[in-house]
Design a protein around this motif. Structure first.
Motif, short mmCIF file in Angstrom:
data_model
loop_
_atom_site.label_atom_id
_atom_site.label_comp_id
_atom_site.label_asym_id
_atom_site.label_seq_id
_atom_site.Cartn_x
_atom_site.Cartn_y
_atom_site.Cartn_z
N LYS A 379 -3.46 19.66 -42.72
CA LYS A 379 -4.30 20.76 -43.20
C LYS A 379 -4.43 20.64 -44.72
O LYS A 379 -3.57 20.07 -45.38
N THR A 380 -5.52 21.19 -45.25
CA THR A 380 -5.73 21.13 -46.69
C THR A 380 -6.40 22.38 -47.19
O THR A 380 -7.21 23.00 -46.50
N PHE A 381 -6.06 22.77 -48.41
CA PHE A 381 -6.65 23.92 -49.07
C PHE A 381 -7.91 23.51 -49.83
O PHE A 381 -8.71 24.35 -50.23
N THR A 382 -8.08 22.21 -50.06
CA THR A 382 -9.17 21.68 -50.89
C THR A 382 -10.06 20.75 -50.06
O THR A 382 -9.92 20.65 -48.84
N ASP A 383 -10.96 20.02 -50.76
CA ASP A 383 -11.80 19.04 -50.06
C ASP A 383 -11.13 17.67 -50.01
O ASP A 383 -11.75 16.68 -49.60
N ASP A 384 -9.86 17.58 -50.41
CA ASP A 384 -9.09 16.34 -50.34
C ASP A 384 -8.09 16.46 -49.19
O ASP A 384 -7.27 17.38 -49.17
N ASP A 385 -8.13 15.53 -48.27
CA ASP A 385 -7.20 15.59 -47.13
C ASP A 385 -6.07 14.58 -47.26
O ASP A 385 -5.40 14.24 -46.29
N GLN A 386 -5.86 14.08 -48.49
CA GLN A 386 -4.76 13.17 -48.76
C GLN A 386 -3.73 13.84 -49.65
O GLN A 386 -4.07 14.60 -50.57
N TYR A 387 -2.45 13.54 -49.40
CA TYR A 387 -1.38 14.04 -50.27
C TYR A 387 -1.32 13.16 -51.52
O TYR A 387 -0.43 12.33 -51.69
N PHE A 388 -2.28 13.36 -52.40
CA PHE A 388 -2.33 12.60 -53.65
C PHE A 388 -1.17 13.01 -54.56
O PHE A 388 -0.89 14.20 -54.73
N VAL A 389 -0.48 12.03 -55.14
CA VAL A 389 0.60 12.32 -56.10
C VAL A 389 0.56 11.28 -57.22
O VAL A 389 -0.02 10.20 -57.08
N HIS A 390 1.17 11.63 -58.34
CA HIS A 390 1.46 10.67 -59.39
C HIS A 390 2.88 10.18 -59.13
O HIS A 390 3.84 10.93 -59.29
N ARG A 391 3.00 8.95 -58.73
CA ARG A 391 4.30 8.42 -58.29
C ARG A 391 5.38 8.60 -59.35
O ARG A 391 5.22 8.22 -60.51
N GLY A 392 6.50 9.17 -58.92
CA GLY A 392 7.63 9.35 -59.83
C GLY A 392 7.52 10.56 -60.72
O GLY A 392 8.38 10.76 -61.60
N LYS A 393 6.47 11.38 -60.53
CA LYS A 393 6.30 12.59 -61.33
C LYS A 393 6.31 13.81 -60.41
O LYS A 393 5.90 13.72 -59.25
N ILE A 394 6.73 14.94 -60.94
CA ILE A 394 6.76 16.16 -60.16
C ILE A 394 5.36 16.43 -59.59
O ILE A 394 4.35 16.22 -60.27
N ASP A 395 5.29 16.88 -58.35
CA ASP A 395 4.02 17.07 -57.67
C ASP A 395 3.32 18.33 -58.18
O ASP A 395 3.84 19.44 -58.01
N ILE A 396 2.14 18.16 -58.79
CA ILE A 396 1.34 19.29 -59.24
C ILE A 396 0.06 19.42 -58.41
O ILE A 396 -0.81 20.24 -58.73
N PHE A 397 -0.04 18.64 -57.32
CA PHE A 397 -1.26 18.59 -56.53
C PHE A 397 -1.12 19.16 -55.12
O PHE A 397 -2.11 19.49 -54.47
N ASN A 398 0.11 19.24 -54.62
CA ASN A 398 0.36 19.69 -53.25
C ASN A 398 1.46 20.75 -53.24
O ASN A 398 2.16 20.96 -54.23
N ALA A 399 1.61 21.39 -52.10
CA ALA A 399 2.69 22.37 -51.94
C ALA A 399 3.97 21.63 -51.57
O ALA A 399 4.29 21.44 -50.40
N ALA A 400 4.69 21.21 -52.58
CA ALA A 400 5.87 20.38 -52.38
C ALA A 400 7.14 21.22 -52.30
O ALA A 400 7.18 22.38 -52.70
N LYS A 401 8.21 20.60 -51.79
CA LYS A 401 9.53 21.23 -51.80
C LYS A 401 9.98 21.41 -53.25
O LYS A 401 9.43 20.80 -54.17
N ARG A 402 11.00 22.23 -53.45
CA ARG A 402 11.55 22.36 -54.79
C ARG A 402 12.25 21.07 -55.18
O ARG A 402 13.01 20.49 -54.38
N PRO A 403 12.02 20.54 -56.38
CA PRO A 403 12.69 19.32 -56.83
C PRO A 403 14.21 19.45 -56.79
O PRO A 403 14.76 20.48 -57.19
#
Length: 518
Positions: A379-403
């Motif tokens: 499921k997606t809130f946006t028009d992007d259906d991929q879990y896009f991330v910046h590898r090795g950086k805190i996720d600011i694009f998806n609903a991630a778990k707490r670091p």
């Protein structure tokens, strides 16, 4: 040489955590963040509300409420404030909390920096089981933080979402083809037009940013971190900051800016220098500490400190910087260089003349490598259906778990360093910075001193080789008290020199008693 260990005992038995000001107190709240920051006494802990209080029940790193996970909200984040206090912070920095765009998005929840409203909070942060509005919930979070003597900074995005550019095109820059523009590779946002074609300020944009300020003040926030501040001109910031300071003279302004960064929107906007940003009213800036991982020579290390000191001196000590070794824009120190690099970042953050800054997940060594990285989403809130991330950086694009890196031993080391910062505040906050010569270009050393005592910090910038070297300290004697705070092999003294053995990437910290370092 006499070595004592009473300091280590003191550090490990302190029960009143880092900054005693964090104890509970009564209202009314009086903002003191500007004074705290320019005195280099802020210990800033950065969180993403979208993940901070979230519960990942099936342990796949992503928050899926339709499968029983609990999304992060202002309400459940409030329940974890004691954890921030226990981590030694006195200031919370909230990553953006405004409504985010859904079109041309990156990630399934939308980038936190794709601002879709100047004065509406992100509805994703609303607790559906609470009858209050998301604004009221956010205000209650800040009030709860204040009751624990935690100041609160809110991140203010520099660009608008693509959605906003369609709704309010006059706020945005257009290219020669009439299309709105995105800077660098920020494909999910569009560049605001801060200056009109006749060179005057875009008052409509400024008016909208004032709405953001009004919202921050109404929430009870104590400061703003301005994202990519340099792509807006001096005149914009002068008027904006003056507007806010009329309501709260202690309201803190931190510019995401550095003397060495390039203009990410160079074809469309001028780039405001750090000094001009500070003249416009900013109290602090990032400095070049995000480039620390590229430093291999001691002279370049000392140049970074000297550059910050030069600016601070120019503004009579009323402007300063903060540690930005590991922000949300940078890869995890654990991923960059493992535990030794993490350790060096920690102790530099605790002992350099700047405000301490830590990102959620740092104390436990999170690498910010997510199981769902770049996978297709159910499921997606946006028009992007991929879990896009910046590898090795805190996720600011998806609903991630707490670091959480899960490394309890690192958390213990983290707490020791922060306790030491508090215990030795007479030296580490009020003391002078004195660069020391090691005779080896790969080893930096400095002292923090305030009278007869000193903290000496030594670091090996060579990540491959063991190094033996010495630091010249004229008044040092074989009978001097040298108390190791953080070290591998004990040092020796000989003819006014401190002899050390360093492993690759190792940092060592010592207390010298009654040994003046000038």
């Amino acid at each position: 040489m006499r070595k004592i260990n009473i300091n280590r005992f003191l550090l490990l038995t302190l029960t009143a955590f880092i900054f005693s000001a964090n104890s509970a107190f009564a209202y009314p709240w009086i903002n003191d963040l500007k004074t705290l920051f320019i005195s280099n006494k802020a210990v800033i802990y950065t969180i993403n509300i979208r993940s901070f209080g979230a519960v990942d029940k099936n342990n796949n790193d992503i928050i899926e409420p339709w499968l029983g996970d609990t999304p992060g909200t202002f309400i459940n984040a409030q329940k974890r404030l004691d954890e921030i206090v226990e981590l030694g912070a006195n200031t919370i920095y909230l990553l953006p909390v405004t409504k985010v765009g859904k079109l041309k998005a990156l990630g399934t929840s939308g980038s936190l920096y794709a601002m879709d409203s100047f004065n509406e909070l992100n509805p994703q942060l609303d607790d559906k089981n609470d009858s209050k509005s998301v604004f009221a919930e956010a205000k209650s979070f800040i009030q709860a933080a204040h009751k624990k003597k935690l100041r609160v900074i809110i991140d203010m995005p520099s660009c608008g979402s693509y959605d906003m550019s369609l709704e309010k095109p006059d706020l945005f820059i257009k290219d020669k083809h009439g299309n709105t523009v995105y800077p660098a590779d920020w494909t999910d946002v569009r560049l605001f037009k801060t200056v009109n074609s006749d060179g005057s300020l875009n008052k409509e944009l400024l008016s909208n940013y004032k709405k953001f300020a009004d919202m921050a003040l109404a929430l009870g926030a104590d400061g703003i971190r301005a994202d990519v501040a340099a792509i807006k001109p001096y005149e914009f910031w002068k008027e904006f900051i003056s507007y806010v300071r009329k309501s709260d003279p202690q309201f803190l302004f931190i510019a995401e800016a550095s003397t060495s960064w390039d203009n990410p929107a160079k074809d469309y906007v001028t780039y405001t220098s750090v000094e001009d940003l500070l003249k416009a009213g900013f109290d602090g800036y990032y400095g070049d500490w995000g480039n620390f991982g590229k430093i291999t020579k001691a002279k370049d290390f000392h140049k970074l400190v000297a550059a910050d000191k030069k600016i601070t001196d120019k503004f009579d000590g009323q402007k300063t910087t903060m540690a930005t070794f590991a922000t949300h824009d940078q890869q995890s120190p654990m991923l960059i260089g493992g535990e030794n690099y993490w350790d060096m970042v920690l102790w530099l953050t605790a002992t350099l003349p700047l405000n301490s800054y830590f990102l959620d997940g740092f104390p436990t060594g999170d690498t910010y490598i997510y199981k769902y990285e770049n996978q297709k989403a159910a499921k997606t809130f946006t028009d992007d259906d991929q879990y896009f991330v910046h590898r090795g950086k805190i996720d600011i694009f998806n609903a991630a778990k707490r670091p959480d890196g899960g490394k309890k031993e690192l958390k213990t080391k983290y707490l020791t360093a922060l306790k030491f910062k508090y215990w030795a505040k007479n030296l580490l906050i009020d003391g002078k910075y004195v660069p020391l010569n090691t005779g080896n270009q790969s080893v930096f050393a400095y002292a923090r001193t305030n009278g007869a005592d000193a903290v000496v910090v030594i670091g090996n910038l060579d990540n491959k080789n063991n190094i033996e070297t010495s630091i010249y300290i004229p008044k040092l004697k074989a009978t001097s008290f040298v108390s190791p705070m953080k070290m591998g092999e004990p040092p020796e003294t000989k003819n006014g020199r401190l002899l050390v053995k360093l492993q690759p990437g190792e940092i060592q910290v010592f207390m010298l008693s009654k040994v003046p370092v000038k």
